[in-house]
Design a protein around this motif. Sequence first.
Motif, short mmCIF file in Angstrom:
data_model
loop_
_atom_site.label_atom_id
_atom_site.label_comp_id
_atom_site.label_asym_id
_atom_site.label_seq_id
_atom_site.Cartn_x
_atom_site.Cartn_y
_atom_site.Cartn_z
N THR A 157 0.85 -1.19 0.00
CA THR A 157 0.00 0.00 0.00
C THR A 157 0.89 1.24 0.00
N THR A 158 0.37 2.28 -0.60
CA THR A 158 1.08 3.54 -0.67
C THR A 158 0.05 4.66 -0.66
N PRO A 159 0.39 5.82 -0.10
CA PRO A 159 -0.57 6.92 -0.13
C PRO A 159 -0.95 7.26 -1.56
N GLY A 160 -2.24 7.48 -1.78
CA GLY A 160 -2.68 7.88 -3.11
C GLY A 160 -4.02 7.29 -3.49
N TYR A 161 -4.44 7.68 -4.66
CA TYR A 161 -5.73 7.30 -5.21
C TYR A 161 -5.53 6.38 -6.41
#
Length: 139
Positions: free
Chosen positions: A117-121
Amino acid sequence: DSVLVKDCIPYIENKYRVDARDCMRAMAGLSFGSYQTVMTTMRHLGKFPWIGIFSGSLDRRWYCDFDYFPLLADSDSFNEKVKLLFLGVGEQEGIADNIEGYYSRFKDNGLPVHLFTTPGYHEWTVWRQCVYEFMQMIF
């Protein structure tokens, strides 16, 4: 998937110097392409031992004529044919909880699954990170 498996792969293997062993292939997709990746890799389990799903759901669609969940439930058989099932998703995507649920289920079943997972949309900034992480794991 039949064009890829029956036409493209044999053409590439005959035209170029590649390692033609099935155990050396990977397939990944993003968004709807990840669903196509699931369908192709599950229909031809073992032909693509490294599977990358980026921002895509593993839920079966109403139009899907192939039930791949029994393959995921048989961990012994699955683990013989798949080296990595990579699930990548942006933390702000609407499907993040869905993907994390599948990850927990698959991990508990002993499948070779990895969650990234990574920050973002649902966007390129997330997918670039997914590709980078996935490539590090398969090479």
